[in-house]
Enzyme design. Structure first.
Site, PDB file in Angstrom:
ATOM      1  N   HIS A 176      -8.931  -2.064  -1.195  1.00  0.00           N
ATOM      2  CA  HIS A 176      -8.922  -0.605  -1.317  1.00  0.00           C
ATOM      3  C   HIS A 176      -7.864  -0.076  -2.288  1.00  0.00           C
ATOM      4  O   HIS A 176      -7.803   1.122  -2.556  1.00  0.00           O
ATOM      5  CB  HIS A 176      -8.798   0.072   0.053  1.00  0.00           C
ATOM      6  CG  HIS A 176      -7.459  -0.017   0.719  1.00  0.00           C
ATOM      7  ND1 HIS A 176      -6.576   1.028   0.700  1.00  0.00           N
ATOM      8  CD2 HIS A 176      -6.870  -0.992   1.444  1.00  0.00           C
ATOM      9  CE1 HIS A 176      -5.493   0.688   1.401  1.00  0.00           C
ATOM     10  NE2 HIS A 176      -5.648  -0.532   1.859  1.00  0.00           N
ATOM     11  N   CYS A 227       2.229   4.324   5.043  1.00  0.00           N
ATOM     12  CA  CYS A 227       2.419   3.722   6.363  1.00  0.00           C
ATOM     13  C   CYS A 227       3.610   4.321   7.095  1.00  0.00           C
ATOM     14  O   CYS A 227       3.744   4.177   8.298  1.00  0.00           O
ATOM     15  CB  CYS A 227       2.625   2.218   6.227  1.00  0.00           C
ATOM     16  SG  CYS A 227       1.305   1.466   5.309  1.00  0.00           S
ATOM     17  N   THR A 266      -2.238  -6.300   5.175  1.00  0.00           N
ATOM     18  CA  THR A 266      -1.370  -6.442   6.349  1.00  0.00           C
ATOM     19  C   THR A 266      -1.694  -7.743   7.061  1.00  0.00           C
ATOM     20  O   THR A 266      -0.798  -8.535   7.403  1.00  0.00           O
ATOM     21  CB  THR A 266      -1.565  -5.240   7.306  1.00  0.00           C
ATOM     22  OG1 THR A 266      -1.274  -4.041   6.587  1.00  0.00           O
ATOM     23  CG2 THR A 266      -0.659  -5.341   8.517  1.00  0.00           C
ATOM     24  N   THR A 280     -16.401 -12.963  12.325  1.00  0.00           N
ATOM     25  CA  THR A 280     -17.530 -12.882  11.392  1.00  0.00           C
ATOM     26  C   THR A 280     -17.057 -12.329  10.059  1.00  0.00           C
ATOM     27  O   THR A 280     -16.330 -11.337  10.015  1.00  0.00           O
ATOM     28  CB  THR A 280     -18.619 -11.948  11.976  1.00  0.00           C
ATOM     29  OG1 THR A 280     -19.040 -12.506  13.212  1.00  0.00           O
ATOM     30  CG2 THR A 280     -19.801 -11.816  11.033  1.00  0.00           C
TER      31      THR A 280
END
Ligand code: PLP
Length: 387
Positions: free
Chosen positions: A197, A326, A65, A236
């Site tokens: 994933h 989704c 996304t 990070t």
């Protein structure tokens, strides 16, 4: 292993993390946990090395996304204005950012796909694609493989049409990476999104490939901060996720060909068994015997006269879905199946099956039994299509 008693056939939504991926990630939590930006000390340098080992022309992100948002908004906003082309069957992670760009003045063409009675259902018609390109088209965004019906778009041809006109191409390759060959040079794509994933890696880690390390394809960053990722994405770096994604990719590349052949066999077996028990179940999307047009791990078909949701409720041991995870909570019919030309009842009667390299023949046989039982109970009750 799925949750005991559950047969997991929802691998387009997400996949089980491979144990070998977990093993590769573990040291990054306990020993090699330093911030990859902390190059002032040895641990930080080691973390950076781990990341560099995983990268080429890559911006690491939190998933597809974010990669899609960075590609579409980052590229278009940098260009300033113009026309964008996409396809109606794209994931919402493409359609939603494009809608936002439309609100700030970009023009967007959303192309249909070919219908169920054509030779190539679910695929973009290249002639229509060519006709859609305009003198001020700046970017085309076309997914490689669809998350609901597994349709594989003719991306190399699309890139060729765009390259001749100086138009950049973004591809959401989320469902394709790890499943079919994805070579950015052969495809000729400029920007390409993927996420760990979907191929047995961890959640929360993805990437955007940017041709030429961002020298030619310039992006406006969408997350500003410490200037990481050459200023294209602050924050990070998720070292553990990146190491896991790299290992998952390595494993997928090693076994992709044999996994695909096995999954296609199991997928065909499932479809055969379901039809033997329940009669004809119209297929949504490309033919099963066209490996270049459909993912080996995808089946999407209609159960005429029945409601897909009720079928799933009637077989709680099965983990599957009627469409994109989704939009699972939305009452709107799948925009992908609608774009394919299905009416509301046909969409409502459809189920999506997603297999993985861990799916077994026993699971497939049990799944067809469970679904057939559920369908027979519904038919006996006379509660066919739900309101
Ligand atoms: C085609 C496609 N694009 C994008 C996404 C979003 O990926 P992520 O969950 O990594 O943000 C998905 C996941 O459902 C997908 O299937």
């Amino acid at each position: 292993m799925s949750k005991p008693g559950t047969i997991y056939l929802d691998n387009h939504a997400t996949t089980r993390v491979d144990r070998r991926v977990i093993e590769a990630m573990l040291p990054t939590f306990e020993y090699e946990y330093a911030n990859a930006g902390s190059v002032t000390h040895r641990l930080g340098q080691a973390a950076q090395e781990l990341v560099e080992h995983a990268r080429s022309e890559i911006v690491f992100t939190s998933g597809a996304t974010e990669s899609n948002n960075l590609a579409l908004r980052g590229y278009s906003l940098r260009r300033g204005a113009g026309h964008l082309v996409t396809v109606q069957t794209e994931h919402l992670a493409v359609l939603a950012p494009l809608q936002k760009l439309e609100q700030v003045g970009f023009r967007v063409t959303r192309l249909p796909v070919q219908g169920p009675t054509t030779a190539c259902p679910g695929l973009v018609d290249l002639e229509r694609f060519r006709e859609a390109l305009q003198p001020d088209t700046v970017l085309a965004s076309v997914m490689l493989a669809n998350n609901e019906m597994g349709a594989i778009q003719p991306l190399a041809e699309i890139c060729q049409l765009c390259r001749e006109r100086g138009i950049a191409v973004h591809c959401d390759a989320t469902q394709a990476v790890g499943k079919i060959p994805v070579d950015v040079e052969e495809l000729g794509v400029d920007l390409l999104s993927f996420t760990a994933h979907k191929f047995h890696g961890p959640k929360g880690c993805g990437a955007l490939y940017v041709r030429g390390s961002g020298r030619r394809i310039r992006l406006q960053s969408q997350i500003d901060g410490g200037g990481q990722e050459l200023g294209r994405r602050g924050g990070t770096l998720n070292v553990s996720g990146i190491v896991g994604m790299a290992r998952a990719l390595e494993l997928a590349l090693e076994t992709r060909a044999e996994d695909s052949a096995r999954m296609a066999q199991l997928r065909d077996r499932l479809y055969r068994q379901l039809q033997a028990k329940l009669g004809e179940l119209p297929l949504n999307g490309p033919r099963l015997d066209a490996p270049g047009e459909r993912l080996a791990n995808n089946l999407n078909c209609q159960f005429p006269g029945l409601d897909g949701h009720s079928l799933m409720v009637g077989s709680p041991q099965l983990a599957l879905s009627s469409g994109s995870a989704c939009t699972a909570t939305s009452s709107e019919p799948s925009h992908v199946l609608t774009a394919l030309g299905l009416d509301r009842d046909q969409v409502r009667s459809s189920l999506r099956f997603g297999l993985s390299r861990f799916t077994t023949v026993e699971e497939i046989d049990a799944a067809s039994e469970l679904l057939a039982d559920s369908a027979c109970r519904l038919r006996a009750l006379g509660s066919h299509t739900a309101p």
